[in-house]
Scaffold this motif. Structure first.
Motif, PDB file in Angstrom:
ATOM      1  N   ASP B  30      15.568 -12.335   4.118  1.00  0.00           N
ATOM      2  CA  ASP B  30      14.804 -11.930   2.932  1.00  0.00           C
ATOM      3  C   ASP B  30      13.713 -12.949   2.641  1.00  0.00           C
ATOM      4  O   ASP B  30      13.343 -13.159   1.497  1.00  0.00           O
ATOM      5  N   ARG B  31      13.244 -13.606   3.676  1.00  0.00           N
ATOM      6  CA  ARG B  31      12.166 -14.573   3.498  1.00  0.00           C
ATOM      7  C   ARG B  31      11.036 -14.211   4.453  1.00  0.00           C
ATOM      8  O   ARG B  31      11.192 -14.286   5.668  1.00  0.00           O
ATOM      9  N   LEU B  32       9.934 -13.828   3.871  1.00  0.00           N
ATOM     10  CA  LEU B  32       8.814 -13.395   4.680  1.00  0.00           C
ATOM     11  C   LEU B  32       7.536 -14.035   4.166  1.00  0.00           C
ATOM     12  O   LEU B  32       7.347 -14.193   2.962  1.00  0.00           O
ATOM     13  N   TYR B  33       6.666 -14.361   5.108  1.00  0.00           N
ATOM     14  CA  TYR B  33       5.456 -15.100   4.782  1.00  0.00           C
ATOM     15  C   TYR B  33       4.251 -14.402   5.395  1.00  0.00           C
ATOM     16  O   TYR B  33       4.325 -13.872   6.500  1.00  0.00           O
ATOM     17  N   TRP B  34       3.157 -14.421   4.668  1.00  0.00           N
ATOM     18  CA  TRP B  34       1.887 -13.943   5.206  1.00  0.00           C
ATOM     19  C   TRP B  34       0.904 -15.102   5.264  1.00  0.00           C
ATOM     20  O   TRP B  34       0.783 -15.884   4.308  1.00  0.00           O
ATOM     21  N   TYR B  35       0.218 -15.192   6.420  1.00  0.00           N
ATOM     22  CA  TYR B  35      -0.780 -16.217   6.626  1.00  0.00           C
ATOM     23  C   TYR B  35      -2.092 -15.573   7.013  1.00  0.00           C
ATOM     24  O   TYR B  35      -2.125 -14.494   7.595  1.00  0.00           O
ATOM     25  N   ARG B  36      -3.163 -16.289   6.728  1.00  0.00           N
ATOM     26  CA  ARG B  36      -4.487 -15.878   7.184  1.00  0.00           C
ATOM     27  C   ARG B  36      -4.968 -16.920   8.180  1.00  0.00           C
ATOM     28  O   ARG B  36      -4.819 -18.135   7.956  1.00  0.00           O
ATOM     29  N   GLN B  37      -5.562 -16.451   9.277  1.00  0.00           N
ATOM     30  CA  GLN B  37      -6.136 -17.365  10.254  1.00  0.00           C
ATOM     31  C   GLN B  37      -7.544 -16.926  10.615  1.00  0.00           C
ATOM     32  O   GLN B  37      -7.739 -15.810  11.100  1.00  0.00           O
ATOM     33  N   ASP B  38      -8.521 -17.787  10.380  1.00  0.00           N
ATOM     34  CA  ASP B  38      -9.882 -17.539  10.832  1.00  0.00           C
ATOM     35  C   ASP B  38      -9.988 -18.036  12.270  1.00  0.00           C
ATOM     36  O   ASP B  38      -9.236 -18.919  12.684  1.00  0.00           O
ATOM     37  N   PRO B  39     -10.943 -17.481  13.034  1.00  0.00           N
ATOM     38  CA  PRO B  39     -11.038 -17.821  14.466  1.00  0.00           C
ATOM     39  C   PRO B  39     -11.107 -19.315  14.714  1.00  0.00           C
ATOM     40  O   PRO B  39     -11.942 -20.016  14.138  1.00  0.00           O
ATOM     41  N   GLY B  40     -10.229 -19.812  15.558  1.00  0.00           N
ATOM     42  CA  GLY B  40     -10.210 -21.225  15.919  1.00  0.00           C
ATOM     43  C   GLY B  40      -9.763 -22.149  14.816  1.00  0.00           C
ATOM     44  O   GLY B  40      -9.865 -23.378  14.951  1.00  0.00           O
ATOM     45  N   LYS B  41      -9.257 -21.574  13.745  1.00  0.00           N
ATOM     46  CA  LYS B  41      -8.860 -22.390  12.593  1.00  0.00           C
ATOM     47  C   LYS B  41      -7.356 -22.367  12.399  1.00  0.00           C
ATOM     48  O   LYS B  41      -6.622 -21.690  13.106  1.00  0.00           O
ATOM     49  N   SER B  42      -6.928 -23.102  11.388  1.00  0.00           N
ATOM     50  CA  SER B  42      -5.504 -23.198  11.100  1.00  0.00           C
ATOM     51  C   SER B  42      -5.017 -21.968  10.339  1.00  0.00           C
ATOM     52  O   SER B  42      -5.796 -21.096   9.974  1.00  0.00           O
ATOM     53  N   LEU B  43      -3.733 -21.930  10.110  1.00  0.00           N
ATOM     54  CA  LEU B  43      -3.138 -20.854   9.328  1.00  0.00           C
ATOM     55  C   LEU B  43      -3.052 -21.281   7.872  1.00  0.00           C
ATOM     56  O   LEU B  43      -2.534 -22.347   7.546  1.00  0.00           O
ATOM     57  N   GLU B  44      -3.522 -20.391   7.024  1.00  0.00           N
ATOM     58  CA  GLU B  44      -3.510 -20.654   5.596  1.00  0.00           C
ATOM     59  C   GLU B  44      -2.474 -19.751   4.946  1.00  0.00           C
ATOM     60  O   GLU B  44      -2.482 -18.527   5.160  1.00  0.00           O
ATOM     61  N   SER B  45      -1.583 -20.329   4.182  1.00  0.00           N
ATOM     62  CA  SER B  45      -0.537 -19.549   3.536  1.00  0.00           C
ATOM     63  C   SER B  45      -1.135 -18.637   2.471  1.00  0.00           C
ATOM     64  O   SER B  45      -1.905 -19.085   1.618  1.00  0.00           O
ATOM     65  N   LEU B  46      -0.781 -17.350   2.532  1.00  0.00           N
ATOM     66  CA  LEU B  46      -1.246 -16.392   1.540  1.00  0.00           C
ATOM     67  C   LEU B  46      -0.138 -16.040   0.549  1.00  0.00           C
ATOM     68  O   LEU B  46      -0.320 -16.138  -0.655  1.00  0.00           O
ATOM     69  N   PHE B  47       0.981 -15.554   1.084  1.00  0.00           N
ATOM     70  CA  PHE B  47       2.072 -15.109   0.229  1.00  0.00           C
ATOM     71  C   PHE B  47       3.408 -15.567   0.781  1.00  0.00           C
ATOM     72  O   PHE B  47       3.602 -15.633   1.986  1.00  0.00           O
ATOM     73  N   VAL B  48       4.311 -15.840  -0.148  1.00  0.00           N
ATOM     74  CA  VAL B  48       5.704 -16.129   0.192  1.00  0.00           C
ATOM     75  C   VAL B  48       6.548 -15.107  -0.554  1.00  0.00           C
ATOM     76  O   VAL B  48       6.499 -15.034  -1.785  1.00  0.00           O
ATOM     77  N   LEU B  49       7.290 -14.307   0.184  1.00  0.00           N
ATOM     78  CA  LEU B  49       8.115 -13.247  -0.404  1.00  0.00           C
ATOM     79  C   LEU B  49       9.571 -13.594  -0.139  1.00  0.00           C
ATOM     80  O   LEU B  49       9.993 -13.675   1.008  1.00  0.00           O
ATOM     81  N   LEU B  50      10.335 -13.779  -1.199  1.00  0.00           N
ATOM     82  CA  LEU B  50      11.677 -14.335  -1.041  1.00  0.00           C
ATOM     83  C   LEU B  50      12.796 -13.413  -1.492  1.00  0.00           C
ATOM     84  O   LEU B  50      13.951 -13.844  -1.551  1.00  0.00           O
ATOM     85  N   SER B  51      12.485 -12.185  -1.839  1.00  0.00           N
ATOM     86  CA  SER B  51      13.571 -11.302  -2.253  1.00  0.00           C
ATOM     87  C   SER B  51      13.158  -9.852  -2.070  1.00  0.00           C
ATOM     88  O   SER B  51      11.970  -9.526  -2.029  1.00  0.00           O
ATOM     89  N   ASN B  52      14.162  -8.998  -2.014  1.00  0.00           N
ATOM     90  CA  ASN B  52      13.882  -7.575  -1.857  1.00  0.00           C
ATOM     91  C   ASN B  52      13.083  -7.077  -3.058  1.00  0.00           C
ATOM     92  O   ASN B  52      13.412  -7.384  -4.199  1.00  0.00           O
ATOM     93  N   GLY B  53      12.047  -6.327  -2.782  1.00  0.00           N
ATOM     94  CA  GLY B  53      11.236  -5.785  -3.859  1.00  0.00           C
ATOM     95  C   GLY B  53      10.142  -6.712  -4.340  1.00  0.00           C
ATOM     96  O   GLY B  53       9.378  -6.364  -5.231  1.00  0.00           O
ATOM     97  N   ALA B  54      10.066  -7.899  -3.751  1.00  0.00           N
ATOM     98  CA  ALA B  54       9.039  -8.860  -4.184  1.00  0.00           C
ATOM     99  C   ALA B  54       7.656  -8.283  -3.920  1.00  0.00           C
ATOM    100  O   ALA B  54       7.405  -7.685  -2.882  1.00  0.00           O
ATOM    101  N   VAL B  55       6.790  -8.469  -4.889  1.00  0.00           N
ATOM    102  CA  VAL B  55       5.399  -8.041  -4.763  1.00  0.00           C
ATOM    103  C   VAL B  55       4.525  -9.177  -5.285  1.00  0.00           C
ATOM    104  O   VAL B  55       4.771  -9.712  -6.361  1.00  0.00           O
ATOM    105  N   LYS B  56       3.527  -9.527  -4.480  1.00  0.00           N
ATOM    106  CA  LYS B  56       2.604 -10.566  -4.926  1.00  0.00           C
ATOM    107  C   LYS B  56       1.181 -10.107  -4.656  1.00  0.00           C
ATOM    108  O   LYS B  56       0.913  -9.437  -3.659  1.00  0.00           O
ATOM    109  N   GLN B  57       0.283 -10.501  -5.548  1.00  0.00           N
ATOM    110  CA  GLN B  57      -1.111 -10.088  -5.412  1.00  0.00           C
ATOM    111  C   GLN B  57      -2.022 -11.289  -5.600  1.00  0.00           C
ATOM    112  O   GLN B  57      -1.782 -12.155  -6.436  1.00  0.00           O
TER     113      GLN B  57
END
Lengths: 114, 110
Positions: B30-57
């Motif tokens: 129940d731990r899911l993460y979204w990252y953004r990566q621009d070309p040739g760049k690092s990964l930037e953390s966007l969202f951390v979802l830690l429970s069922n039904g979690a919604v982040k904007q």
């Protein structure tokens, strides 16, 4: 700025050579992870250290080794380099040991093997 | 073995349009993460979802997690060019290391 520092940013070397990549984790983070990202590929997990001890191993070649020092910085050693080792090598850190937790990535070290 | 699959892998959309990226995974985590990566760049953390039904904007991006379906979505609303990047989801299982999806390469065209 994630707080994770990697050096060098770019490295060009020849086949058969050896290089060392260095990573300083965020202040307070005990876990360091190393990932390889080849061109247009996803992240491949190499190895994790937690507070100086190896915690998990992924698809790391025998020619590669790593360690984490008492000050928590980590080094990834790549030896007998081959053309296919050319990639972006990312270091990431987190505060947890069991289960990864949110990862904070460094800017990466781009290795080119000629 | 933990597997994370994203689709689509490539997405070209026009500015102003809406679209959803899907991330399926094979574990009960129940731990899911979204990252953004621009070309040739690092990964930037966007969202951390830690429970069922979690919604982040955040701005034009909204992420949700359905642990029963083992599915996370990243919804893009009224896309703009600055959102062009690769979006990567990752799942964390206590017993394994974090597993990353292959990423969805998003191109937003004028």
């Amino acid at each position: 700025d994630s707080g994770v520092t990697q050096t060098p940013k770019h490295l060009i070397t020849a086949t058969g050579q050896r290089v060392t990549l260095r990573c300083s984790p965020r202040s307070g983070d005990l876990s360091v992870y190393w990932y390889q990202q080849s061109l247009d590929q996803g992240l491949q997990f190499l190895i994790q250290y937690y507070n100086g001890e190896e915690r998990a191993k992924g698809n790391i070649l025998e020619r590669f080794s790593a360690q984490q020092f008492p000050d928590l910085h980590s080094e990834l050693n790549l030896s007998s380099l081959e053309l296919g080792d050319s990639a972006l090598y990312f270091c990431a850190s987190s505060s947890t040991g069991g289960g990864t937790g949110e990862l904070f990535f460094g800017e990466g070290s781009r290795l080119t093997v000629l | 073995e933990l597997k994370v699959e994203q689709n689509p892998l490539f997405l070209s959309m026009q500015e102003g349009k809406n679209y959803t990226i899907y991330c399926n995974y094979s574990t009960t985590s129940d731990r899911l993460y979204w990252y953004r990566q621009d070309p040739g760049k690092s990964l930037e953390s966007l969202f951390v979802l830690l429970s069922n039904g979690a919604v982040k904007q955040e701005g034009r991006l909204m992420a949700s997690l359905d642990t029963k379906a083992r599915l996370s979505t990243l919804h893009i609303t009224a896309a703009v060019h600055d959102l062009s990047a690769t979006y990567v989801c990752a799942v964390d299982d206590t017993n394994t290391d974090m597993c990353f999806g292959a990423g969805t390469r998003l191109t937003v065209k004028p």
